[in-house]
Design a protein around this motif. Structure first.
Motif, PDB file in Angstrom:
ATOM      1  N   LYS A  31     113.407  11.858   7.187  1.00 19.64           N
ATOM      2  CA  LYS A  31     114.514  11.095   6.581  1.00 19.64           C
ATOM      3  C   LYS A  31     114.360  11.078   5.068  1.00 19.64           C
ATOM      4  O   LYS A  31     113.253  11.096   4.533  1.00 19.64           O
ATOM      5  CB  LYS A  31     114.492   9.653   7.104  1.00 19.64           C
ATOM      6  CG  LYS A  31     114.843   9.520   8.570  1.00 19.64           C
ATOM      7  CD  LYS A  31     115.203   8.052   8.895  1.00 19.64           C
ATOM      8  CE  LYS A  31     115.388   7.876  10.380  1.00 19.64           C
ATOM      9  NZ  LYS A  31     114.090   7.833  11.119  1.00 19.64           N
ATOM     10  N   ARG A  32     115.489  11.033   4.374  1.00 23.67           N
ATOM     11  CA  ARG A  32     115.476  10.859   2.913  1.00 23.67           C
ATOM     12  C   ARG A  32     114.710   9.579   2.572  1.00 23.67           C
ATOM     13  O   ARG A  32     114.679   8.640   3.368  1.00 23.67           O
ATOM     14  CB  ARG A  32     116.906  10.707   2.366  1.00 23.67           C
ATOM     15  CG  ARG A  32     117.832  11.846   2.705  1.00 23.67           C
ATOM     16  CD  ARG A  32     117.890  12.900   1.630  1.00 23.67           C
ATOM     17  NE  ARG A  32     118.012  14.207   2.314  1.00 23.67           N
ATOM     18  CZ  ARG A  32     117.691  15.375   1.758  1.00 23.67           C
ATOM     19  NH1 ARG A  32     117.258  15.440   0.520  1.00 23.67           N
ATOM     20  NH2 ARG A  32     117.805  16.489   2.418  1.00 23.67           N
ATOM     21  N   ASN A  33     114.158   9.526   1.361  1.00 25.11           N
ATOM     22  CA  ASN A  33     113.485   8.323   0.855  1.00 25.11           C
ATOM     23  C   ASN A  33     112.320   7.855   1.713  1.00 25.11           C
ATOM     24  O   ASN A  33     112.093   6.655   1.859  1.00 25.11           O
ATOM     25  CB  ASN A  33     114.491   7.165   0.692  1.00 25.11           C
ATOM     26  CG  ASN A  33     115.641   7.548  -0.217  1.00 25.11           C
ATOM     27  OD1 ASN A  33     115.415   8.069  -1.316  1.00 25.11           O
ATOM     28  ND2 ASN A  33     116.858   7.330   0.236  1.00 25.11           N
ATOM     29  N   THR A  58      97.899  23.286  -1.158  1.00 18.16           N
ATOM     30  CA  THR A  58      98.705  22.789  -0.040  1.00 18.16           C
ATOM     31  C   THR A  58      99.240  21.384  -0.344  1.00 18.16           C
ATOM     32  O   THR A  58     100.409  21.084  -0.101  1.00 18.16           O
ATOM     33  CB  THR A  58      97.871  22.770   1.258  1.00 18.16           C
ATOM     34  OG1 THR A  58      97.284  24.059   1.448  1.00 18.16           O
ATOM     35  CG2 THR A  58      98.731  22.431   2.447  1.00 18.16           C
ATOM     36  N   SER A  59      98.395  20.532  -0.890  1.00 17.67           N
ATOM     37  CA  SER A  59      98.838  19.183  -1.254  1.00 17.67           C
ATOM     38  C   SER A  59      99.991  19.253  -2.246  1.00 17.67           C
ATOM     39  O   SER A  59     100.989  18.524  -2.120  1.00 17.67           O
ATOM     40  CB  SER A  59      97.690  18.393  -1.896  1.00 17.67           C
ATOM     41  OG  SER A  59      96.649  18.194  -0.985  1.00 17.67           O
ATOM     42  N   LYS A  60      99.840  20.144  -3.211  1.00 20.82           N
ATOM     43  CA  LYS A  60     100.888  20.277  -4.228  1.00 20.82           C
ATOM     44  C   LYS A  60     102.186  20.765  -3.583  1.00 20.82           C
ATOM     45  O   LYS A  60     103.279  20.298  -3.915  1.00 20.82           O
ATOM     46  CB  LYS A  60     100.435  21.262  -5.318  1.00 20.82           C
ATOM     47  CG  LYS A  60     100.968  20.889  -6.683  1.00 20.82           C
ATOM     48  CD  LYS A  60     100.448  21.823  -7.753  1.00 20.82           C
ATOM     49  CE  LYS A  60     101.487  21.942  -8.857  1.00 20.82           C
ATOM     50  NZ  LYS A  60     101.504  23.265  -9.458  1.00 20.82           N
ATOM     51  N   GLY A  61     102.055  21.704  -2.643  1.00 23.35           N
ATOM     52  CA  GLY A  61     103.227  22.190  -1.920  1.00 23.35           C
ATOM     53  C   GLY A  61     103.905  21.078  -1.128  1.00 23.35           C
ATOM     54  O   GLY A  61     105.136  20.974  -1.100  1.00 23.35           O
ATOM     55  N   LEU A 102     107.675  19.789  -1.373  1.00 25.22           N
ATOM     56  CA  LEU A 102     108.532  19.767  -0.184  1.00 25.22           C
ATOM     57  C   LEU A 102     109.115  18.361   0.013  1.00 25.22           C
ATOM     58  O   LEU A 102     110.310  18.201   0.307  1.00 25.22           O
ATOM     59  CB  LEU A 102     107.724  20.191   1.040  1.00 25.22           C
ATOM     60  CG  LEU A 102     108.485  20.323   2.360  1.00 25.22           C
ATOM     61  CD1 LEU A 102     109.526  21.425   2.282  1.00 25.22           C
ATOM     62  CD2 LEU A 102     107.517  20.604   3.516  1.00 25.22           C
ATOM     63  N   ALA A 103     108.272  17.353  -0.171  1.00 27.04           N
ATOM     64  CA  ALA A 103     108.729  15.961  -0.041  1.00 27.04           C
ATOM     65  C   ALA A 103     109.860  15.689  -1.027  1.00 27.04           C
ATOM     66  O   ALA A 103     110.848  15.030  -0.703  1.00 27.04           O
ATOM     67  CB  ALA A 103     107.567  14.994  -0.266  1.00 27.04           C
ATOM     68  N   ASN A 104     109.715  16.244  -2.255  1.00 24.20           N
ATOM     69  CA  ASN A 104     110.760  16.059  -3.265  1.00 24.20           C
ATOM     70  C   ASN A 104     112.106  16.583  -2.788  1.00 24.20           C
ATOM     71  O   ASN A 104     113.152  16.008  -3.098  1.00 24.20           O
ATOM     72  CB  ASN A 104     110.380  16.791  -4.566  1.00 24.20           C
ATOM     73  CG  ASN A 104     109.294  16.051  -5.321  1.00 24.20           C
ATOM     74  OD1 ASN A 104     109.061  14.859  -5.072  1.00 24.20           O
ATOM     75  ND2 ASN A 104     108.630  16.748  -6.230  1.00 24.20           N
ATOM     76  N   GLN A 105     112.088  17.667  -2.039  1.00 25.73           N
ATOM     77  CA  GLN A 105     113.330  18.251  -1.525  1.00 25.73           C
ATOM     78  C   GLN A 105     114.023  17.302  -0.554  1.00 25.73           C
ATOM     79  O   GLN A 105     115.205  17.452  -0.273  1.00 25.73           O
ATOM     80  CB  GLN A 105     113.064  19.585  -0.813  1.00 25.73           C
ATOM     81  CG  GLN A 105     112.433  20.659  -1.688  1.00 25.73           C
ATOM     82  CD  GLN A 105     113.312  21.042  -2.863  1.00 25.73           C
ATOM     83  OE1 GLN A 105     114.540  21.091  -2.745  1.00 25.73           O
ATOM     84  NE2 GLN A 105     112.705  21.274  -4.015  1.00 25.73           N
ATOM     85  N   PHE A 106     113.273  16.368  -0.024  1.00 25.97           N
ATOM     86  CA  PHE A 106     113.830  15.361   0.892  1.00 25.97           C
ATOM     87  C   PHE A 106     113.937  13.996   0.187  1.00 25.97           C
ATOM     88  O   PHE A 106     114.015  12.974   0.851  1.00 25.97           O
ATOM     89  CB  PHE A 106     112.942  15.227   2.132  1.00 25.97           C
ATOM     90  CG  PHE A 106     113.030  16.394   3.088  1.00 25.97           C
ATOM     91  CD1 PHE A 106     113.833  16.313   4.230  1.00 25.97           C
ATOM     92  CD2 PHE A 106     112.333  17.573   2.862  1.00 25.97           C
ATOM     93  CE1 PHE A 106     113.926  17.377   5.119  1.00 25.97           C
ATOM     94  CE2 PHE A 106     112.426  18.645   3.751  1.00 25.97           C
ATOM     95  CZ  PHE A 106     113.215  18.551   4.878  1.00 25.97           C
ATOM     96  N   GLU A 126     108.485  10.747  -1.072  1.00 29.03           N
ATOM     97  CA  GLU A 126     107.330  10.623  -1.943  1.00 29.03           C
ATOM     98  C   GLU A 126     106.031  10.640  -1.135  1.00 29.03           C
ATOM     99  O   GLU A 126     105.914   9.945  -0.129  1.00 29.03           O
ATOM    100  CB  GLU A 126     107.437   9.285  -2.701  1.00 29.03           C
ATOM    101  CG  GLU A 126     106.418   9.101  -3.793  1.00 29.03           C
ATOM    102  CD  GLU A 126     106.419   7.659  -4.327  1.00 29.03           C
ATOM    103  OE1 GLU A 126     105.528   7.359  -5.146  1.00 29.03           O
ATOM    104  OE2 GLU A 126     107.280   6.854  -3.917  1.00 29.03           O
ATOM    105  N   VAL A 127     105.080  11.433  -1.604  1.00 30.53           N
ATOM    106  CA  VAL A 127     103.744  11.419  -1.007  1.00 30.53           C
ATOM    107  C   VAL A 127     102.972  10.273  -1.660  1.00 30.53           C
ATOM    108  O   VAL A 127     102.644  10.329  -2.838  1.00 30.53           O
ATOM    109  CB  VAL A 127     103.021  12.764  -1.233  1.00 30.53           C
ATOM    110  CG1 VAL A 127     101.580  12.695  -0.726  1.00 30.53           C
ATOM    111  CG2 VAL A 127     103.775  13.893  -0.538  1.00 30.53           C
ATOM    112  N   VAL A 128     102.683   9.222  -0.888  1.00 31.00           N
ATOM    113  CA  VAL A 128     102.026   8.044  -1.466  1.00 31.00           C
ATOM    114  C   VAL A 128     100.519   8.022  -1.192  1.00 31.00           C
ATOM    115  O   VAL A 128      99.808   7.150  -1.686  1.00 31.00           O
ATOM    116  CB  VAL A 128     102.674   6.734  -0.968  1.00 31.00           C
ATOM    117  CG1 VAL A 128     104.102   6.619  -1.466  1.00 31.00           C
ATOM    118  CG2 VAL A 128     102.632   6.641   0.559  1.00 31.00           C
TER     119      VAL A 128
END
Lengths: 270, 270
Positions: free
Chosen positions: A195-197, A212-215, A219-223, A226-228
């Protein structure tokens, strides 16, 4: 008779709470189940809180208010984390584990439910304060640890794949450079999976340069997500500077020691 | 005081047993932990057996003899299996789940710890009589269900991959024809992952023609090992004749209904 009833109530409450970590059950749920007053359930829970705390079995947390109730929160003390990781490092240091090419064989550990649950408990303890929407991982080796972590934190698991699968619908694909091998790889995530957000915890078995973490962050940004938090089982000593800054690793593997001297040097990293 | 002690003992025993399904703990383990007589622990266990049985929470089994002790055996009644699968079939029948191409979206179910654990409990119930050495699955979608099943059965998980990974050492590779798409695929299993003469339970999320199951049987043969059980979450109605004979599927999906009429017809298959 009353004694038996209390024992029975307590047994059912523990089984229910521990089968569903971080899920809130109302006092009404249990009082209805047993036909007991809520005050009786409260007494049961007080007993449980003391027992769980005294025996380091995690926390029984009561939440007051309208949406209140009780939940079991998995927790591992710093001391147990350290001792468990020392035992694991010892297990991983067996010379038989060195594969040609200077790799460390660890499939028997990262797919073993008992070790997996212990590591997942460490991640759940570390990241329990975050308001998460899901745990994410990239296929394949990190899946068991990520799944067990998601279970303890009571959130869904999302799995990113390397190849498109026709059966999962439209997907977002990104390319990323794996930081160590300088290889371009693809990450694929079906549109419906995230889901978005969303606030995301990324869990993986291994971090070399952190590509991989950076990827995953990209990828999260495209959705719009945020990776917290980032948690990895093992990070390598080299490269010293990773592509991401905030991450939690359980152990550190001395890569030059393995490749140059063919010996394993792995230690708890907490 | 005695009352509190019994409550505390029972709480610790339940937590210990249920955190380690199918693992045997000796009475001595608990009697030492609590400083209680073994006869006292036996009384505790009798109480637990009654409570677990009465509340359908699985079985507390005592094993007599030199290697004896007590273990928690996950168990789901036929009635609960059926009701749970009806609920799941209902959830999977939502029209939003139909993807273009006539596929059914179900990643949110097969990666969701709560659903995964329920299905794994069904497999553990069904296959608990077998003397297993491991649960095996093929990456990627079946991994969570297979992992949870392995956990309940207290055996390691083995994951077969589609591509070689340099970091896992020498491997056995086989090619197999996926029964439905008639596509040649590869299965890769590192030599160190599976001991010779293993008895294996294969768990997967989906079975169309059964080509993957057949491939796993062949791969097992390369390790002088035997697939003694096959469990899949969903089998498709077509092809009617599968490439393997003995398997246990939780649900049946009417594929022609979906592809011809764009509607979902999925039912419990037990």
């Amino acid at each position: 008779m009353d004694k038996i009833q209390r024992n029975e109530r307590i047994s059912v409450i523990i089984k229910t709470l521990c089968d569903n970590p971080n899920k809130i059950f109302t006092l009404g749920y249990f009082s209805e189940m047993f036909g007991s007053a809520k005050s009786t359930i409260s007494e049961d829970l007080e007993l449980l809180q003391k027992t769980f705390s005294k025996n380091s079995m995690g926390n029984i947390c009561t939440i007051s208010g309208a949406s209140g109730g009780v939940k079991y929160v998995p927790f591992m003390s710093e001391k147990t984390v350290y001792e468990t990781l020392e035992e694991l490092a010892n297990e991983l240091s067996h010379p038989d584990r060195i594969l040609s090419g200077g790799f460390l064989y660890m499939l028997d550990i990262i797919y073993n439910p008992q070790w997996v649950n212990k590591m997942a408990m460490m991640f759940a303890t570390r990241f329990s304060g975050l308001e998460l929407d899901c745990v994410i991982t990239v296929e394949t080796k990190g899946i068991p640890i990520a799944f067990a972590t998601a279970q303890y934190l009571n959130v869904p698991l999302v799995i990113v794949r390397h190849y498109n699968e026709a059966t999962d619908g439209a997907s977002v694909n990104i390319n990323y450079a794996s930081g160590s091998a300088k290889k371009i790889q693809t990450m694929v995530l079906p549109m419906k999976s995230l889901k978005r957000n969303s606030k995301i915890l990324f869990i993986d078995d291994f971090m070399k340069a952190g590509g991989t973490s950076k990827g995953i962050i990209e990828l999260a940004n495209q959705f719009d997500s945020e990776v917290v938090g980032i948690g990895v089982m093992i990070e390598t000593s080299l490269p010293d500077k990773k592509l991401v800054e905030n991450y939690y690793s359980l152990m550190k593997l001395n890569t030059s020691e393995m490749q140059e001297n063919n010996s394993i040097d792995i230690k708890p990293n907490i």
